[in-house]
Design a protein around this motif. Structure first.
Motif, short mmCIF file in Angstrom:
data_model
loop_
_atom_site.label_atom_id
_atom_site.label_comp_id
_atom_site.label_asym_id
_atom_site.label_seq_id
_atom_site.Cartn_x
_atom_site.Cartn_y
_atom_site.Cartn_z
N VAL A 1 -3.63 6.38 2.40
CA VAL A 1 -4.10 6.07 1.21
C VAL A 1 -5.64 6.74 0.79
CG1 VAL A 1 -2.61 4.12 0.87
CG2 VAL A 1 -5.17 3.65 1.36
N ARG B 1 -1.86 4.45 6.47
CA ARG B 1 -0.88 4.53 5.09
C ARG B 1 -1.27 5.89 4.44
NH1 ARG B 1 3.69 2.26 6.25
NH2 ARG B 1 3.08 0.71 7.96
N ASN C 1 0.98 4.27 -3.12
CA ASN C 1 -0.10 5.25 -2.42
C ASN C 1 -0.67 6.41 -3.20
OD1 ASN C 1 2.31 6.81 -2.84
ND2 ASN C 1 2.67 7.22 -0.74
N LYS C 2 -0.35 6.09 -4.42
CA LYS C 2 -0.99 7.40 -5.51
C LYS C 2 -2.24 6.77 -5.96
CE LYS C 2 2.49 10.29 -4.68
NZ LYS C 2 2.26 11.27 -3.68
N LEU D 1 0.89 -1.15 -0.01
CA LEU D 1 0.05 0.08 0.01
C LEU D 1 0.96 1.19 0.06
CD1 LEU D 1 -2.60 -1.09 2.45
CD2 LEU D 1 -3.15 -0.71 0.24
N THR D 2 2.14 0.96 0.85
CA THR D 2 2.87 2.39 0.93
C THR D 2 3.46 2.54 -0.52
OG1 THR D 2 3.39 2.08 3.12
CG2 THR D 2 4.94 3.29 1.90
N TYR E 1 -8.14 3.88 -4.22
CA TYR E 1 -8.74 2.68 -4.00
C TYR E 1 -10.24 2.57 -3.64
CZ TYR E 1 -3.99 1.15 -2.88
OH TYR E 1 -2.54 1.00 -2.91
N TYR F 1 -8.91 6.25 -0.21
CA TYR F 1 -9.81 5.02 -0.39
C TYR F 1 -11.36 5.37 -0.19
CZ TYR F 1 -10.42 4.57 4.72
OH TYR F 1 -10.76 4.43 6.06
#
Length: 250
Positions: free
Chosen positions: A154, A152, A129-130, A125-126, A133, A156
């Motif tokens: 992200v 993280r 991360n762009k 996920l790191t 999701y 989503y």
């Protein structure tokens, strides 16, 4: 009470080689396999109310096989074909391999946790991360599923794609069993919905999983048989150990 009649709240095993049948034969038990709950998918009309466009996302996180089924069922209903660039992040290798039912596995970007938990996806996920999701979930779900995504940082969106529905039981039917075995907190909710005046008495209750055990205790019920615990990794192991002791008692 000597346990003879047991309700196991999950579908009947597809093979006769299940340990449940060996236990039943060994201790002369009458087993009934019938879930307290079932999962239903949302249709396109219901899903649209969330104002989520599946095609806006570049990655999807799957936490269960059932999430895969309902995700692709909605894609089919919306006539969406997943692009080859779509990235798939799965909670386990088993869940990842289940994707083969819907996509050409070797040609896709698929990542899975080796721990069977979301934290096992942290590195992937790191690294990605762009991405944007989408996370298919049930109407009732644990926030633990998205805790790692929050950590993280992200981008989503949780999308409710299926729901848990109670199966109907009569109170008389429930009380006819000497033991009830549960596999999810939703099963306990269904029990109390079908039998609001449920009196456990000497009736034994078994369960699998910490969240289910908590639901049993939160409902004010007595938990007699639990897995996984040290030395009893499976429900069948815990069940047999309990029955062995129960049948020893005078």
């Amino acid at each position: 009470m000597k346990v003879k009649k047991v309700l196991i709240s999950q579908p009947k095993p597809s093979t006769d080689k299940s340990p449940y049948f060996d236990i039943a034969e060994k201790y002369q038990l009458q087993l009934t396999f019938r879930p307290f709950i079932r999962v239903e998918g949302l249709d396109a009309k219901e899903f649209r109310l969330q104002k989520i466009n599946i095609q806006d996302y570049t990655a999807v996180v799957f936490t269960a096989k059932v999430a895969i089924d309902h995700f692709f069922a909605l894609c089919e209903e919306f006539r969406i074909i997943m692009p080859e660039t779509m990235k798939y992040f799965c909670i386990s290798e088993a869940v990842a391999l289940y994707l083969q039912k819907y996509i050409v596995y070797r040609k896709r970007k698929i990542f899975f946790s080796t721990t069977g938990k979301m934290d096992g996806l942290s590195a992937a996920l790191t690294k990605h991360n762009k991405e944007k999701y989408i996370v298919p979930v049930s109407d009732v779900h644990s926030e633990d599923l998205t805790a790692v995504l929050d950590e993280r940082k992200v981008n989503y969106t949780k999308a409710i794609m299926y729901r848990t529905v109670s199966n109907e039981f009569t109170e008389e039917e429930i009380l006819s069993y000497d033991m009830l075995i549960f596999f999810s907190p939703a099963g306990i909710v269904s029990l109390l919905k079908n039998a609001p005046n449920f009196d456990q008495g000497e009736r034994a209750i078994g369960c699998f999983g910490a969240s289910t055990a908590k639901a049993v205790k939160d409902a004010g019920l007595r938990l007699d048989c639990e897995a996984p615990l040290p030395g009893v990794p499976s429900m069948t192991a815990a069940f047999e150990a309990f029955i062995k002791e129960n049948h020893k008692a005078k």
